[in-house]
Design an enzyme around this catalytic site. Sequence first.
Site, PDB file in Angstrom:
ATOM      1  N   ASP A   1     -24.830  63.256  80.867  1.00 13.53           N
ATOM      2  CA  ASP A   1     -26.107  62.557  80.748  1.00 13.53           C
ATOM      3  C   ASP A   1     -26.625  62.163  82.144  1.00 13.53           C
ATOM      4  O   ASP A   1     -26.798  63.035  83.000  1.00 13.53           O
ATOM      5  CB  ASP A   1     -25.923  61.351  79.813  1.00 13.53           C
ATOM      6  CG  ASP A   1     -27.198  60.648  79.428  1.00 13.53           C
ATOM      7  OD1 ASP A   1     -27.861  61.096  78.478  1.00 13.53           O
ATOM      8  OD2 ASP A   1     -27.540  59.638  80.075  1.00 13.53           O
TER       9      ASP A   1
ATOM     10  N   HIS B   1     -23.706  63.552  71.070  1.00 10.81           N
ATOM     11  CA  HIS B   1     -23.996  63.351  72.485  1.00 10.81           C
ATOM     12  C   HIS B   1     -22.799  62.788  73.248  1.00 10.81           C
ATOM     13  O   HIS B   1     -22.554  63.156  74.398  1.00 10.81           O
ATOM     14  CB  HIS B   1     -25.189  62.406  72.623  1.00 10.81           C
ATOM     15  CG  HIS B   1     -25.583  62.108  74.035  1.00 10.81           C
ATOM     16  ND1 HIS B   1     -26.095  63.064  74.886  1.00 10.81           N
ATOM     17  CD2 HIS B   1     -25.527  60.949  74.755  1.00 10.81           C
ATOM     18  CE1 HIS B   1     -26.348  62.513  76.067  1.00 10.81           C
ATOM     19  NE2 HIS B   1     -26.021  61.237  76.016  1.00 10.81           N
TER      20      HIS B   1
END
Length: 292
Positions: free
Chosen positions: A107, A272
């Site tokens: 990320d 994620h």
Amino acid sequence: MTIGITGFDYQRVTVADGVALNVAVGGAGRPVVLLHGFPQTHLMWRHVAADLAADHTVICPDLRGYGASDKPPARDEDTYAKRTMAADVVALARALGHERFALAGHDRGALVAVRAGLDHPDVVTHLASLDVLPTLDMWDVLHGASAAVAFHLYLMAQPPGLPERMISASADAFFGHFLDAWGADPAALPADVRAEYLRASREAVDSIVADYRASAGVDVAHDRADRDAGRRLAMPVAVVQQDWGAALGYDAEAVWRAWAPDLEHRTTTAGHFMAEEAPAEISAALRALLAR
């Protein structure tokens, strides 16, 4: 910080004028630096770091502005530019005795890792990115109603003031939304870890917003300059991400290959937070990268 990576040693390392990073270090062998994402801290790497430490020196910092690292006020656009944060990482590794190292980011940490690979190609030996696109491409693929999935990017891109006030007013609800919505396996974030992420994030609203704001300005300019100059990632690159290309209508592997000729690209069915949801899969991917 209330919890940490078991078996790792903690220290604070000065990486720039007035900026020290909190870092966990464990293992021995070829160095690997692991950079966390949002809304998390270095703790997200706890499973993968323990595995890699069997035969690598594993370095897990909190990024500038996050966790227990320093959070300097954003005096200008460069304070939280990925170029600045990448320089932090290079300085950190050097202070720990490593002139060259492999680098993996998730990320936000992956954006820092990509910038480090572009700015410091003689330092970064291998590069891994988990579940993100390079900054310039990230904005390019967001169109129409489907861009609502990235509403936080647009909120934190606004001028200083309103985003910070809005987020601070309901910090746990804001950051908790992403912890709940982005994961496929709630059990991967046990209560004590989730509480640590929320605590760390609510104490870092201004610097987190500054990090995101940079990605709507100076980071785009740096990526565009590199693209215009034909600069690419010279080292072996591994990308693991959810199938965002199918969801948002673009060819994710082609986007990455434009930046990384020596690319291994794969999608995962994990959510994620893949380093916590599927640590064995991510450790295997990183080991495969390091063997290239």
